[in-house]
Design a protein around this motif. Structure first.
Motif, short mmCIF file in Angstrom:
data_model
loop_
_atom_site.label_atom_id
_atom_site.label_comp_id
_atom_site.label_asym_id
_atom_site.label_seq_id
_atom_site.Cartn_x
_atom_site.Cartn_y
_atom_site.Cartn_z
N GLU A 58 38.69 50.31 27.76
CA GLU A 58 39.71 49.88 28.36
C GLU A 58 40.05 48.57 28.79
OE1 GLU A 58 40.91 52.84 31.21
OE2 GLU A 58 39.47 54.09 30.84
N GLY A 59 41.31 48.18 29.06
CA GLY A 59 41.62 46.74 29.29
C GLY A 59 42.08 46.46 30.67
N TYR A 60 42.33 45.20 30.82
CA TYR A 60 42.57 44.94 32.24
C TYR A 60 43.92 45.57 32.70
CZ TYR A 60 42.72 41.80 36.43
OH TYR A 60 42.72 41.47 37.48
N ASP A 61 44.68 45.83 31.48
CA ASP A 61 45.98 46.30 31.82
C ASP A 61 45.76 47.81 32.70
OD1 ASP A 61 47.56 44.22 31.66
OD2 ASP A 61 48.19 44.74 29.69
N ASP A 62 44.68 48.34 31.95
CA ASP A 62 44.43 49.74 32.25
C ASP A 62 43.78 49.80 33.63
OD1 ASP A 62 44.95 50.98 29.42
OD2 ASP A 62 43.32 50.12 28.99
N TYR A 77 35.18 44.81 38.15
CA TYR A 77 35.67 44.49 36.80
C TYR A 77 35.01 43.62 36.13
CZ TYR A 77 38.90 44.06 32.85
OH TYR A 77 39.30 44.11 31.65
N ASP A 78 34.17 44.40 34.96
CA ASP A 78 33.40 43.33 34.02
C ASP A 78 34.07 42.67 33.01
OD1 ASP A 78 31.13 42.57 32.67
OD2 ASP A 78 30.66 44.23 31.78
N PHE A 79 34.42 41.35 33.14
CA PHE A 79 35.11 40.53 32.34
C PHE A 79 34.33 39.87 31.48
CE2 PHE A 79 37.38 36.29 32.14
CZ PHE A 79 38.51 36.71 31.61
N ASP A 80 34.95 40.25 30.13
CA ASP A 80 34.22 39.51 29.09
C ASP A 80 34.86 38.55 28.39
OD1 ASP A 80 31.87 41.35 29.05
OD2 ASP A 80 33.36 42.67 27.55
N PHE A 81 34.61 37.25 28.36
CA PHE A 81 35.12 36.12 27.85
C PHE A 81 34.48 35.32 26.78
CE2 PHE A 81 33.05 35.10 31.51
CZ PHE A 81 32.84 33.62 31.35
N GLN A 88 29.66 34.39 23.89
CA GLN A 88 30.41 35.67 24.50
C GLN A 88 29.57 35.62 25.96
OE1 GLN A 88 32.61 37.78 23.22
NE2 GLN A 88 32.62 38.88 24.85
N LYS A 89 30.50 35.78 26.66
CA LYS A 89 29.83 36.06 28.46
C LYS A 89 30.53 37.19 29.31
CE LYS A 89 27.61 31.89 29.36
NZ LYS A 89 26.84 31.16 30.23
N SER A 90 29.74 37.46 30.22
CA SER A 90 30.52 38.63 31.03
C SER A 90 30.34 38.06 32.42
CB SER A 90 29.82 39.73 30.64
OG SER A 90 29.92 40.90 31.38
N LYS A 91 31.11 38.28 33.21
CA LYS A 91 31.13 38.14 34.74
C LYS A 91 31.90 39.17 35.27
CE LYS A 91 29.65 33.87 34.50
NZ LYS A 91 28.43 33.33 34.86
N ILE A 92 31.36 39.68 36.49
CA ILE A 92 31.66 40.98 37.28
C ILE A 92 32.35 40.41 38.52
CG2 ILE A 92 30.90 42.94 38.67
CD1 ILE A 92 28.45 43.24 36.63
N PHE A 93 33.68 40.85 38.49
CA PHE A 93 34.45 40.57 39.70
C PHE A 93 34.64 41.68 40.71
CE2 PHE A 93 35.90 37.31 36.57
CZ PHE A 93 36.39 36.25 37.39
N GLU A 139 44.95 35.75 34.21
CA GLU A 139 44.69 34.26 34.38
C GLU A 139 43.87 34.00 35.34
OE1 GLU A 139 45.54 32.30 31.82
OE2 GLU A 139 46.21 34.01 30.78
N VAL A 140 43.99 34.32 36.64
CA VAL A 140 43.21 34.27 37.94
C VAL A 140 41.69 34.32 37.45
CG1 VAL A 140 42.61 34.82 40.12
CG2 VAL A 140 45.00 34.52 39.43
N LEU A 141 41.38 35.48 36.78
CA LEU A 141 39.83 35.90 36.26
C LEU A 141 39.52 34.79 35.31
CD1 LEU A 141 40.79 38.45 37.58
CD2 LEU A 141 39.29 39.58 36.02
N LYS A 142 40.26 34.32 34.26
CA LYS A 142 40.01 33.62 33.45
C LYS A 142 39.59 32.21 34.10
CE LYS A 142 42.46 35.52 29.55
NZ LYS A 142 43.82 35.27 28.64
N ASP A 143 40.42 31.66 35.18
CA ASP A 143 40.20 30.51 35.61
C ASP A 143 38.89 30.43 36.47
OD1 ASP A 143 42.47 29.60 34.44
OD2 ASP A 143 43.72 29.69 36.30
N ARG A 144 38.74 31.57 37.40
CA ARG A 144 37.29 31.58 37.92
C ARG A 144 36.11 31.65 37.00
NH1 ARG A 144 38.52 34.06 43.24
NH2 ARG A 144 36.46 33.55 43.58
N ALA A 145 36.25 32.45 35.92
CA ALA A 145 35.15 32.76 35.16
C ALA A 145 34.82 31.59 34.45
CB ALA A 145 35.30 33.86 34.13
#
Length: 146
Positions: A58-62, A77-81, A88-93, A139-145
């Protein structure tokens, strides 16, 4: 000045965290079983419970579509980027969702119980307080991560 009332629990204190809540978070964190987990306060049980989980595909929109429009929730939310170095990294928000249209009582209850839940969920990288969807845009998640 009287301090008699300070030791009595009131509607905004003493919220517990169910074992299932911690276990579900650990499955997201360690085993990547879930992409996100949404938590709800059960006022009758005086506990934070798992309301919904989203699978790894599932994605962020879901995720954002699963949050109620007029009520508060907590979520992880487990954010992969991919970093600029192509890693490849993952951060938990941790997201404290408190829309301005929700009841004042709900806002107070979620605000005063948040720290207790956060202490139980060890391994969160970032926290976001959001009162409308733009405050937790992808975009907020991307900026923070980064």
């Amino acid at each position: 000045m009287s301090f008699r009332g300070l030791s009595r629990p009131n509607a905004t204190s003493g919220m517990g965290v169910a074992d299932h809540t911690k276990d579900t978070f650990l499955q997201l964190q360690r085993k990547k079983v879930y992409r996100y987990v949404i938590f709800k306060i059960d006022e009758k049980k005086r506990e934070v419970l798992v309301e919904k989980t989203g699978g790894p595909a599932e994605g962020y929109d879901d995720f954002t579509a699963s949050l109620p429009e007029n009520d508060c929730r907590y979520a992880v939310y487990d954010f992969d980027f991919v970093t600029s170095e192509n890693c490849q990294k993952s951060k938990i928000f941790f997201i404290a969702w408190s829309p301005s249209s929700s009841r004042i009582r709900a806002k107070m209850l979620y605000a005063t119980s948040k720290d207790r839940l956060r202490r139980e969920l060890d391994g969160i990288h970032y926290e976001i307080q959001a009162t409308d969807p733009t405050e937790m845009d992808l975009e907020v998640l991307k900026d923070r991560a980064r």
